[in-house]
Design a protein around this motif. Structure first.
Motif, short mmCIF file in Angstrom:
data_model
loop_
_atom_site.label_atom_id
_atom_site.label_comp_id
_atom_site.label_asym_id
_atom_site.label_seq_id
_atom_site.Cartn_x
_atom_site.Cartn_y
_atom_site.Cartn_z
N MET A 55 -3.72 -5.41 6.23
CA MET A 55 -3.86 -4.10 6.89
C MET A 55 -5.12 -3.40 6.38
SD MET A 55 0.11 -2.77 7.00
CE MET A 55 -0.19 -1.74 8.45
N TRP A 56 -5.77 -2.68 7.28
CA TRP A 56 -7.04 -2.03 6.99
C TRP A 56 -6.96 -0.57 7.43
CZ3 TRP A 56 -11.33 -3.72 4.45
CH2 TRP A 56 -12.51 -3.00 4.60
N ILE B 55 5.44 -2.05 7.16
CA ILE B 55 4.26 -1.97 8.02
C ILE B 55 4.18 -0.63 8.73
CG2 ILE B 55 3.14 -2.97 10.05
CD1 ILE B 55 4.20 -5.70 9.13
N ARG B 56 5.30 -0.18 9.27
CA ARG B 56 5.28 1.11 9.98
C ARG B 56 4.98 2.26 9.04
NH1 ARG B 56 10.15 1.18 14.53
NH2 ARG B 56 9.33 -0.53 15.82
N ILE B 57 5.44 2.15 7.81
CA ILE B 57 5.15 3.21 6.83
C ILE B 57 3.64 3.28 6.60
CG2 ILE B 57 5.45 3.93 4.44
CD1 ILE B 57 8.22 2.60 4.54
N TYR B 58 3.02 2.13 6.38
CA TYR B 58 1.58 2.13 6.15
C TYR B 58 0.81 2.59 7.39
CZ TYR B 58 2.36 -0.37 1.76
OH TYR B 58 2.76 -0.71 0.49
N TYR C 81 -7.70 -1.36 1.95
CA TYR C 81 -7.12 -2.62 2.41
C TYR C 81 -5.87 -2.92 1.59
CZ TYR C 81 -6.64 -7.72 2.96
OH TYR C 81 -6.16 -9.00 3.20
N LEU C 82 -4.89 -3.57 2.22
CA LEU C 82 -3.70 -4.01 1.52
C LEU C 82 -3.09 -5.20 2.25
CD1 LEU C 82 -0.92 -3.09 3.26
CD2 LEU C 82 -1.61 -0.84 2.43
N ARG D 177 -3.87 -0.22 9.85
CA ARG D 177 -3.56 -1.01 11.05
C ARG D 177 -3.54 -2.49 10.67
NH1 ARG D 177 -8.45 -3.13 12.58
NH2 ARG D 177 -10.30 -2.02 11.80
N PRO D 178 -2.61 -3.26 11.24
CA PRO D 178 -2.57 -4.69 10.95
C PRO D 178 -3.83 -5.39 11.47
CG PRO D 178 -0.51 -3.94 11.92
CD PRO D 178 -1.49 -2.82 12.09
N THR D 179 -4.36 -6.31 10.67
CA THR D 179 -5.55 -7.05 11.08
C THR D 179 -5.32 -8.56 11.12
OG1 THR D 179 -6.34 -7.09 8.78
CG2 THR D 179 -7.11 -5.28 10.19
N GLY D 180 -4.16 -9.02 10.68
CA GLY D 180 -3.90 -10.46 10.70
C GLY D 180 -2.74 -10.81 9.80
#
Length: 202
Positions: free
Chosen positions: A193-194, A168-171, A159-160, A177-180
């Protein structure tokens, strides 16, 4: 010209000052740091903040040594480690005072907002901080791959919170994946992101 050689290893106590300086350079323009850390002597204050964070994560701090020099660092919250104890935090509290001064209450409110959004389960690796002094050398990728390989070997997610929209695209390329969204009152928005574990595991 020979390509740079990356060696990722756990940070030593003697590395704390260098890690703090490298992360301060990496996060000098970060929107969250610019919001919570006073502008006056900003880089110096950032260095104090990252020294504090590194000292509180002695078992979760890794560095990427490139051609013999520390070029970046990753600070991970390890599953089951819990929050630092009161006395440990108090021992290093002078670093927080150097960082925030009278702005400490504002910073603590922001940290509380971020912490409240942090998932309590399942157990996971938490990428608290990742930075390279000079982008474009593959340092962030080397540190991410190393940490995520450790998480995958344990069959655990990661998680981060991304404070920079451009990251975001790098991760996502590393499986996150974005979660909120986490909105700081009067300040910037972070993206939670998770990442589920890949292969292996227990």
């Amino acid at each position: 010209m020979q390509p740079s050689r990356h060696v990722v290893r756990q940070a030593l106590r003697s590395d704390v000052g260098t890690v703090a300086r490298v992360l301060a350079e990496a996060f000098d323009g970060d929107p969250v740091m610019r919001f919570i850390v006073p502008e006056n002597r900003h880089r110096h204050r950032l260095t104090s903040l990252f020294a504090f964070e590194t000292l509180l994560s002695p078992h979760g701090s890794w560095v990427d040594v490139v051609d013999g020099e520390i070029a970046g660092a990753a600070l991970w919250g390890l599953p089951g480690a819990g929050q630092p104890g009161f006395w440990t935090t108090l021992r290093y509290s002078r670093y927080l005072l150097r960082t925030f001064g009278t702005g400490l209450p504002k910073a603590m409110r922001a940290f509380r907002t971020i912490e409240d959004a942090h998932p309590s389960s399942p157990p996971h690796w938490y990428l608290q901080t990742l930075g390279a002094a000079r982008p474009g050398r593959g340092v962030g990728g080397a540190l991410l791959r190393d940490g995520l390989a450790r998480a995958d070997a344990q069959g655990l997610p990661a998680y981060l919170e991304s404070s920079a929209p451009g990251n975001i695209r790098i991760y996502e390329r590393f499986g996150f994946r974005p979660t909120g969204e986490i909105m700081l009152a009067g300040g910037p928005t972070l993206t939670a992101m998770w990442r589920d574990p890949v292969g292996g595991g227990q």
